[in-house]
Design a protein around this motif. Sequence first.
Motif, PDB file in Angstrom:
ATOM      1  N   PHE A  35       0.833  -1.197   0.000  1.00 25.44           N
ATOM      2  CA  PHE A  35       0.000   0.000   0.000  1.00 25.44           C
ATOM      3  C   PHE A  35       0.871   1.250   0.000  1.00 25.44           C
ATOM      4  O   PHE A  35       1.998   1.247   0.508  1.00 25.44           O
ATOM      5  N   TYR A  37       0.202   5.085   1.466  1.00 23.32           N
ATOM      6  CA  TYR A  37      -0.683   5.947   2.224  1.00 23.32           C
ATOM      7  C   TYR A  37      -0.166   7.376   2.133  1.00 23.32           C
ATOM      8  O   TYR A  37       1.035   7.623   2.063  1.00 23.32           O
ATOM      9  N   GLN A  39      -0.366  11.151   4.099  1.00 22.81           N
ATOM     10  CA  GLN A  39      -0.714  11.835   5.340  1.00 22.81           C
ATOM     11  C   GLN A  39      -0.515  13.326   5.136  1.00 22.81           C
ATOM     12  O   GLN A  39       0.585  13.847   5.277  1.00 22.81           O
ATOM     13  N   ARG A  43      -2.951  15.416   9.178  1.00 25.57           N
ATOM     14  CA  ARG A  43      -2.539  14.188   9.834  1.00 25.57           C
ATOM     15  C   ARG A  43      -3.309  12.925   9.523  1.00 25.57           C
ATOM     16  O   ARG A  43      -2.821  11.867   9.756  1.00 25.57           O
ATOM     17  N   GLN A  44      -4.536  12.984   9.060  1.00 23.76           N
ATOM     18  CA  GLN A  44      -5.248  11.729   8.825  1.00 23.76           C
ATOM     19  C   GLN A  44      -4.672  11.010   7.627  1.00 23.76           C
ATOM     20  O   GLN A  44      -4.600  11.551   6.533  1.00 23.76           O
ATOM     21  N   MET A  45      -4.292   9.799   7.839  1.00 19.44           N
ATOM     22  CA  MET A  45      -3.712   8.985   6.773  1.00 19.44           C
ATOM     23  C   MET A  45      -4.839   8.434   5.901  1.00 19.44           C
ATOM     24  O   MET A  45      -5.838   7.937   6.402  1.00 19.44           O
ATOM     25  N   LEU A  47      -5.612   6.093   2.205  1.00 25.64           N
ATOM     26  CA  LEU A  47      -5.036   5.165   1.237  1.00 25.64           C
ATOM     27  C   LEU A  47      -4.949   5.828  -0.134  1.00 25.64           C
ATOM     28  O   LEU A  47      -5.897   6.457  -0.589  1.00 25.64           O
ATOM     29  N   ARG A  50      -3.228   0.451  -3.728  1.00 24.84           N
ATOM     30  CA  ARG A  50      -2.845  -0.841  -3.176  1.00 24.84           C
ATOM     31  C   ARG A  50      -2.489  -1.798  -4.305  1.00 24.84           C
ATOM     32  O   ARG A  50      -2.946  -1.641  -5.450  1.00 24.84           O
ATOM     33  N   PHE A  91       3.639   7.182   2.956  1.00 27.99           N
ATOM     34  CA  PHE A  91       4.153   5.977   3.615  1.00 27.99           C
ATOM     35  C   PHE A  91       3.864   4.752   2.752  1.00 27.99           C
ATOM     36  O   PHE A  91       2.745   4.554   2.278  1.00 27.99           O
ATOM     37  N   PHE A 102       5.288  -0.500   8.124  1.00 29.99           N
ATOM     38  CA  PHE A 102       5.365   0.775   7.432  1.00 29.99           C
ATOM     39  C   PHE A 102       6.812   1.223   7.268  1.00 29.99           C
ATOM     40  O   PHE A 102       7.660   0.942   8.120  1.00 29.99           O
ATOM     41  N   GLY A 103       7.050   1.966   6.203  1.00 27.81           N
ATOM     42  CA  GLY A 103       8.321   2.645   6.040  1.00 27.81           C
ATOM     43  C   GLY A 103       8.335   3.918   6.869  1.00 27.81           C
ATOM     44  O   GLY A 103       7.345   4.268   7.519  1.00 27.81           O
ATOM     45  N   THR A 104       9.452   4.626   6.832  1.00 24.34           N
ATOM     46  CA  THR A 104       9.607   5.836   7.636  1.00 24.34           C
ATOM     47  C   THR A 104       9.045   7.077   6.954  1.00 24.34           C
ATOM     48  O   THR A 104       9.032   8.146   7.542  1.00 24.34           O
TER      49      THR A 104
END
Lengths: 112, 114
Positions: A35, A37, A39, A43-45, A47, A50, A91, A102-104
């Motif tokens: 996926f 994502y 943000q 702040r709300q992540m 999608l 995918r 992300f 998750f990645g950074t």
Amino acid sequence: AQTVTQSQPEMSVQEAETVTLSCTYDTSESDYYLFWYKQPPSRQMILVIRQEAYKQQNATENRFSVNFQKAAKSFSLKISDSQLGDAAMYFCAYRRFNQFYFGTGTSLTVIP
Amino acid sequence: KAGVTQTPRYLIKTRGQQVTLSCSPISGHRSVSWYQQTPGQGLQFLFEYFSETQRNKGNFPGRFSGRQFSNSRSEMNVSTLELGDSALYLCASNPAGGNTGELFFGEGSRLTVL
């Protein structure tokens, strides 16, 4: 253990141009999901897109598309015709059963 | 359909105190996960609950705990707060049952520990 690596902490793109965000992951599994994502500063992540690992065809969602290279364990996100609203943290995430990794993140700046 | 709701949105605590964060998932979602987000570290998985049972747990000390109620609402608790606990805590829900869906996130609870 599964790991997800985003090697670009920050990226920038001119409005209307195309940008590619990189993601690699490490797994010994053959069946999983990937996926991207987004943000935004609020702040709300949410999608973006995918990809099922068993599908060879790359996923696309309007201006967003992925380049999924299963053998290389690479999953990059391409944003075409970038818009100011695309500015956000992105992300990459890997899912195997009910575990997500998750990645950074990559912070994308869109320059007017 | 209402999204994932987290409360409180912001809170300030001092070292040694404890804090409880709440999360209401999307109606019908039975899985609730918690993540800690800090700059440079990305999202670190805390735990996941499904039908009131902790199904998975990340690598966090025992000061971090959680629970899920019969209506799928979840709480997480951090005891004996440390400065390093300052972070954005994200809750995410998922229909569960299968293993193919994405997570739906709340806006997070911003915790500052002084």
